[in-house]
Write an enzyme that holds these catalytic residues in place. Structure first.
Site, PDB file in Angstrom:
ATOM      1  N   GLU A  60      42.332  44.422  38.535  1.00  0.00           N
ATOM      2  CA  GLU A  60      41.616  43.186  37.999  1.00  0.00           C
ATOM      3  C   GLU A  60      41.759  42.987  36.452  1.00  0.00           C
ATOM      4  O   GLU A  60      42.726  42.566  35.979  1.00  0.00           O
ATOM      5  CB  GLU A  60      40.263  42.670  38.511  1.00  0.00           C
ATOM      6  CG  GLU A  60      39.834  41.117  38.106  1.00  0.00           C
ATOM      7  CD  GLU A  60      38.344  41.065  38.390  1.00  0.00           C
ATOM      8  OE1 GLU A  60      37.785  41.905  38.703  1.00  0.00           O
ATOM      9  OE2 GLU A  60      38.146  39.934  38.509  1.00  0.00           O
ATOM     10  N   GLY A  72      31.759  44.517  37.895  1.00  0.00           N
ATOM     11  CA  GLY A  72      31.741  44.677  36.254  1.00  0.00           C
ATOM     12  C   GLY A  72      32.627  44.800  35.563  1.00  0.00           C
ATOM     13  O   GLY A  72      33.989  44.926  36.328  1.00  0.00           O
TER      14      GLY A  72
END
Ligand SMILES: [Zn+2]
Length: 314
Positions: free
Chosen positions: A191, A161
Site C-alpha cells: 500500500e 499504520g
C-alpha cells in the site's frame, strides 16, 4: 451464497451520527465545533497515507469506554449485515482504547460484546483481528503478547499504520510468536510501500495481504511476465484484501481507472473486495462492489464470496 468482508477498521467505520452523539456526550470539541461531521472525517482529498491517518485521532478519542466501543462494534456489524455480509472480520489496534479504567482485555471484551448482540439479533458472525502499530516496535510486541493471551477471543493478528520504513521484518519475533500460537496472520503490505514489503510480509507468515495491490509492480505491463513475489502470490492464491476507494484517497492512484484491480483479477489473483475505512472514505461494501462493476471487473460478485480456507473464522 455467503459473503464476507476481510479488511475493515473498527475506528474507521463509525456512523457519522454516532460520532456526533458520542462527541456530545464527551464534550469533544473538535467534532462539536465542525459544521458537518461527515465532511470533517472525509479524507478523499488527502495527499498521503499519513494525512489520511490523522482522522483516526478523532474517532479513537470517542472509543475510550466499554459502552462506546460496544456500541460502535455493534453498529459496524449491523451495517455490514445491512449490506448483505454474513462473516465480518474487523480490525483494531486495542491499545488506542486502553486507559486507567479500561484494560486491553476489556477492550476486546467490549468489541466482542457488541458483535454478539448483532449476531443474536441478525445472525452475522463478526470477529476481531488485533493490529500492532508498526511505527512503534513496543506496541507491536505488546499486541502480539495480548493476541496470544486472548487467542480464544480474537481471529487474527496484523500490523497497521505507516508502511514505508516499517517493513514486517522489524517485527520478526512478534510474528514468530504469534504463528507458533497458531494465530492467523494478515499484514498490511503493498500500500504505502512496494513489492519488497509484500515479499517481506510473506516471509513473516502472512496468510493474506492487506491491500497488496502494488504486486502489480512485479508484473511486466507489456508481457504480463510475473516476478518472484507475484508468482508466489498467484500460485499459492494468497488472498489480497483490496480496498479500491481507500487507495484513491491515500493518493496511491489518481482515479478509479488507474486502479489495478481489474488487471489483477484478469491475471487470476485471489482478490477480495473490502472497505478499509467506511467513515474516512465515505464508502460501504456495496459502494465498493458498484465501483468494481463500473470498472468492469470480471465476476465482481465473487469478490465478496465466503471462502472457508481464506477466512480467519475457525
Ligand atoms: Zn487497512
Amino acid at each position: 451464497m455467503y459473503s464476507m468482508v476481510l479488511h475493515d477498521h473498527l475506528d474507521g467505520g463509525l456512523r457519522p451520527l454516532t460520532a456526533f452523539e458520542l462527541a456530545k456526550k464527551l464534550n469533544y470539541r473538535p467534532l462539536l465545533d465542525c459544521e458537518d461531521v461527515s465532511q470533517f472525517f472525509n479524507r478523499s482529498q488527502s495527499n498521503s497515507l499519513e494525512e489520511y491517518l490523522e482522522a483516526f485521532t478523532h474517532t479513537i478519542a470517542l472509543m475510550q469506554s466499554f459502552e462506546n466501543i460496544e456500541r460502535i462494534s455493534y453498529e459496524a456489524a449491523v451495517d455490514m449485515h445491512t449490506d448483505g455480509i454474513n462473516y465480518y472480520e474487523c480490525r483494531y489496534a486495542p491499545f488506542y482504547s486502553v486507559n486507567d479504567s479500561l484494560s486491553p482485555e476489556n477492550v476486546i471484551k467490549a468489541i466482542n460484546s457488541g458483535f454478539k448482540l448483532a449476531e443474536k439479533e441478525l445472525g452475522i458472525f463478526s470477529g476481531i483481528i488485533l493490529c500492532g502499530m508498526r511505527h512503534d516496535l513496543e506496541n507491536v510486541n505488546l499486541v502480539s503478547e495480548l493476541a496470544i493471551k486472548e487467542k480464544d477471543n480474537i481471529i487474527g493478528f496484523d500490523i497497521a499504520g505507516p508502511e514505508k520504513g516499517y517493513s514486517p521484518k522489524y517485527f520478526k519475533r512478534s510474528f514468530l510468536k504469534v504463528k507458533e500460537a497458531n494465530i492467523n496472520i494478515t499484514i498490511h503490505a503493498g500500500e504505502g510501500d512496494g513489492v519488497n514489503s509484500i515479499q517481506d510480509a510473506l516471509d513473516n507468515g502472512a496468510q493474506r495481504i492487506g491491500h497488496g495491490v502494488r504486486i502489480i509492480e512485479d508484473v511486466d505491463s507489456q508481457t504480463n511476465k510475473l516476478g518472484k513475489t507475484a508468482s508466489k502470490i498467484l500460485e499459492d492464491q494468497i488472498p489480497l484484501e483490496v480496498c479500491i476507494t481507500s487507495n484513491i484517497h491515500t493518493n496511491m492512484y489518481k482515479n478509479y481507472e488507474e486502479h489495478p484491480i481489474k488487471i489483477l483479477v484478469d491475471l487470476g489473483f485471489n482478490v477480495y473486495l473490502n472497505t478499509d475505512n467506511r467513515l474516512m472514505s465515505n464508502t460501504s461494501i456495496m459502494q465498493e462492489l458498484k465501483i468494481a462493476k463500473m470498472l468492469n471487473v470480471k465476476n465482481s460478485d465473487e469478490l465478496l464470496k465466503y471462502s472457508a480456507s481464506d477466512s480467519f473464522f475457525k
